[in-house]
Design an enzyme around this catalytic site. Structure first.
Site, PDB file in Angstrom:
ATOM      1  N   LYS A  60       0.787  -1.080  -0.285  1.00  0.00           N
ATOM      2  CA  LYS A  60       0.184  -0.060   0.227  1.00  0.00           C
ATOM      3  C   LYS A  60       0.878   1.445  -0.117  1.00  0.00           C
ATOM      4  O   LYS A  60       2.112   1.541   0.379  1.00  0.00           O
ATOM      5  CB  LYS A  60      -0.806   0.088   0.894  1.00  0.00           C
ATOM      6  CG  LYS A  60      -2.352  -0.680   0.577  1.00  0.00           C
ATOM      7  CD  LYS A  60      -3.186  -1.005   1.918  1.00  0.00           C
ATOM      8  CE  LYS A  60      -3.941  -1.922   1.169  1.00  0.00           C
ATOM      9  NZ  LYS A  60      -5.141  -2.033   1.644  1.00  0.00           N
TER      10      LYS A  60
ATOM     11  N   ARG B  54      -3.050 -10.559   4.618  1.00  0.00           N
ATOM     12  CA  ARG B  54      -3.640 -10.669   3.254  1.00  0.00           C
ATOM     13  C   ARG B  54      -2.308  -9.404   1.843  1.00  0.00           C
ATOM     14  O   ARG B  54      -2.092  -8.878   2.331  1.00  0.00           O
ATOM     15  CB  ARG B  54      -4.304  -9.387   2.616  1.00  0.00           C
ATOM     16  CG  ARG B  54      -4.934  -9.513   1.509  1.00  0.00           C
ATOM     17  CD  ARG B  54      -6.817  -9.229   1.652  1.00  0.00           C
ATOM     18  NE  ARG B  54      -6.843  -8.333   0.235  1.00  0.00           N
ATOM     19  CZ  ARG B  54      -6.690  -7.769  -0.871  1.00  0.00           C
ATOM     20  NH1 ARG B  54      -5.853  -7.297  -0.339  1.00  0.00           N
ATOM     21  NH2 ARG B  54      -7.235  -8.259  -1.859  1.00  0.00           N
TER      22      ARG B  54
HETATM   23  N1  PMM Z   1      -7.245  -3.877   0.439  1.00  0.00           N
HETATM   24  C1  PMM Z   1      -7.839  -4.078  -0.954  1.00  0.00           C
HETATM   25  C2  PMM Z   1      -8.455  -5.349  -1.418  1.00  0.00           C
HETATM   26  N2  PMM Z   1      -8.993  -6.165   0.086  1.00  0.00           N
HETATM   27  N3  PMM Z   1      -9.710  -6.995   1.824  1.00  0.00           N
HETATM   28  C3  PMM Z   1      -9.642  -6.863   3.481  1.00  0.00           C
HETATM   29  N4  PMM Z   1      -9.678  -7.513   3.592  1.00  0.00           N
HETATM   30  N5  PMM Z   1      -8.612  -5.796   3.334  1.00  0.00           N
HETATM   31  C4  PMM Z   1      -7.724  -4.789   2.565  1.00  0.00           C
HETATM   32  O1  PMM Z   1      -6.791  -4.055   3.446  1.00  0.00           O
HETATM   33  C5  PMM Z   1      -8.105  -4.788   1.783  1.00  0.00           C
HETATM   34  C6  PMM Z   1      -8.344  -5.720   0.969  1.00  0.00           C
HETATM   35  C7  PMM Z   1      -6.867  -3.152  -1.364  1.00  0.00           C
HETATM   36  O2  PMM Z   1      -5.499  -4.396  -2.101  1.00  0.00           O
HETATM   37  P1  PMM Z   1      -5.313  -4.499  -3.364  1.00  0.00           P
HETATM   38  O3  PMM Z   1      -6.122  -3.922  -4.462  1.00  0.00           O
HETATM   39  O4  PMM Z   1      -3.910  -4.942  -3.595  1.00  0.00           O
HETATM   40  O5  PMM Z   1      -6.182  -6.040  -3.623  1.00  0.00           O
END
Ligand code: PMM
Length: 275
Positions: free
Chosen positions: A204, A244
């Protein structure tokens, strides 16, 4: 939890696994790297991004879920839509990961009550196109905990059992750079609220800014994996249930180090003992 984004535009890996076959292969690689769960998402939450129609989201995620479930993976569906959650669970997904905590779709909590799956309620204040305008806090940790408690109340009212619920502080969602650090520094407060906690720091922006060189330019997403691994170790060491991440191997090692550190002893690897 390894990330399988089936999107053309996610901030860190958009477009790379957009074909179902490529997304499935990527998921299998993450499993081989040590992922316990694969999080399949068909809608980008990148700041500023626009929503995709529900049919498009379903077309993206269902074939990938089919392929990964057939390969024996435990799959979570990353969606804010009850209908997508329901269809994904019908196809074998075992967790609903909702970045809106139910705020984006009034039907979500009742759907999760009916499905009976584990549900990740993330702290969220608005969709990606507006979230940067909603980032006003008195005390970010207290405010996030209070708003998550409201999500828990809504879940209980809809008939969701506490055992189904996982909470997530929502790093980067309506939280510009500096707001993320108190949430990590005081992660123990969220853990102490009593629900399993998921942390999504992977690649991030706030990590890019932390690692910026003298020119102040944030390092690009693919150069944030070592910092992500460090977050995984530290989050696990204060009791996070799940991290994650996009790059799994480093974090899989990190959470095992944290488990041994917390326990004061090593546990044999499920795959066949410590080397
Ligand atoms: N961040 C993203 C997408 N899904 N789900 C949860 N539970 N927590 C998060 O911090 C989260 C998520 C955004 O990241 P990406 O675009 O790389 O998937």
């Amino acid at each position: 939890m390894g990330v399988v984004n089936v999107t053309p535009d996610s901030f860190s890996d958009g477009g790379r696994w957009f074909e179902p076959g490529a997304a499935i292969d990527h998921g299998l690689r993450l499993l081989a790297d040590g992922a316990d769960l694969l999080d399949v998402g068909g809608e980008s939450t990148r700041p500023g991004s626009r929503r995709v129609p529900v049919e498009v989201e379903l077309e993206r995620v269902l074939p990938v879920i089919d392929g990964l479930v057939a390969a024996g993976a435990a799959v979570s569906i990353d969606t804010t839509r009850a209908v997508v959650a329901e269809r994904a669970v019908e196809r074998g997904a075992v967790i609903v990961n909702d970045v809106s905590g139910g705020l984006a779709d009034d039907a979500m909590h009742a759907t999760v009550a009916r499905l009976g799956t584990v549900y990740v309620a993330m702290h969220w204040r608005g969709h990606a196109d507006v979230m940067d305008t909603l980032a006003t806090y008195d005390d970010v940790v207290t405010d996030v905990r209070r708003e998550l408690a409201q999500r828990v109340a809504s879940l209980r009212a809809a008939g969701v059992r506490d055992e189904q619920v996982v909470l997530d502080p929502g790093l980067g969602f309506a939280k510009p750079g500096e707001d993320n650090w108190p949430l990590l520094a005081r992660l123990g407060e969220l853990v102490a609220d009593g629900f399993p906690v998921l942390v999504g720091a992977s690649r991030k922006r706030f990590l890019g800014h932390l690692l910026a060189g003298p020119d102040g330019e944030p390092v690009p997403p693919h150069e944030r994996d070592r910092a992500t691994t460090a977050v995984s170790a530290l989050a696990a060491s204060v009791g996070a249930w799940c991290v994650r991440v996009h790059e799994v191997a480093g974090s899989a090692d990190a959470v095992r180090v944290a488990a041994a550190w917390r326990g004061g002893r090593s546990e044999p690897n499920r795959a066949g003992g410590t080397p």
